[in-house]
Design a protein around this motif. Structure first.
Motif, PDB file in Angstrom:
ATOM      1  N   ASP A   1       3.207  -8.202   1.985  1.00 24.35           N
ATOM      2  CA  ASP A   1       3.609  -7.928   2.973  1.00 24.35           C
ATOM      3  C   ASP A   1       4.583  -6.878   1.603  1.00 24.35           C
ATOM      4  OD1 ASP A   1       3.350 -10.361   4.318  1.00 24.35           O
ATOM      5  OD2 ASP A   1       4.957 -12.091   2.994  1.00 24.35           O
ATOM      6  N   ALA A   2       3.307  -6.240   1.181  1.00 23.60           N
ATOM      7  CA  ALA A   2       4.195  -4.862   0.645  1.00 23.60           C
ATOM      8  C   ALA A   2       4.567  -3.809   1.786  1.00 23.60           C
ATOM      9  CB  ALA A   2       3.504  -5.005  -0.356  1.00 23.60           C
ATOM     10  N   ILE A   3       3.498  -3.919   2.621  1.00 23.02           N
ATOM     11  CA  ILE A   3       4.260  -2.643   3.558  1.00 23.02           C
ATOM     12  C   ILE A   3       5.282  -3.640   4.738  1.00 23.02           C
ATOM     13  CG2 ILE A   3       2.970  -1.552   5.678  1.00 23.02           C
ATOM     14  CD1 ILE A   3       0.061  -2.079   3.603  1.00 23.02           C
ATOM     15  N   TYR A   4       6.154  -1.912   5.007  1.00 23.92           N
ATOM     16  CA  TYR A   4       7.137  -2.478   5.234  1.00 23.92           C
ATOM     17  C   TYR A   4       7.383  -1.400   6.669  1.00 23.92           C
ATOM     18  CZ  TYR A   4       9.823   0.442   2.556  1.00 23.92           C
ATOM     19  OH  TYR A   4       9.792   1.216   1.663  1.00 23.92           O
ATOM     20  N   GLN A   5       8.290  -1.789   8.013  1.00 24.66           N
ATOM     21  CA  GLN A   5       8.632  -0.121   8.754  1.00 24.66           C
ATOM     22  C   GLN A   5       9.505   0.750   8.167  1.00 24.66           C
ATOM     23  OE1 GLN A   5       7.376   0.809  11.733  1.00 24.66           O
ATOM     24  NE2 GLN A   5       8.348   2.567  10.802  1.00 24.66           N
TER      25      GLN A   5
END
Length: 84
Positions: free
Chosen positions: A22-26
């Motif tokens: 869950d390291a990628i975010y908008q």
């Protein structure tokens, strides 16, 4: 080293669900990666999954945040411990 997403990102939404940490975010304009959560999929997969699915190849190694394979493995183990 953690990965980073360049400004060539087209916001196609395919990388975010592939990240096991869950390291990628908008971000404000494009997707971004939390470097403290990115293990380049070490501990989960042989290759970074976000790079595998990115249609524009805009996910690169962040040369400003160098980490060895052992450090990535250690980060993975600590992230797994924190989930317990």
């Amino acid at each position: 080293m953690s990965l980073l997403i360049t400004d060539e990102c087209i916001n196609c939404d395919v990388c975010e669900p592939e990240c096991p940490n869950d390291a990628i975010y908008q971000g404000d304009e494009i997707y971004e990666i939390h470097p403290h959560l990115c293990t380049q999929c070490v501990g989960h997969y042989d290759e970074p999954q976000c790079q595998q699915v990115c249609p524009v190849d805009c996910i690169l190694i962040d040369e400003e945040k160098p980490e060895t394979q052992a450090e990535l493995q250690d980060k993975y183990e600590k992230l797994q411990e924190a989930k317990k």
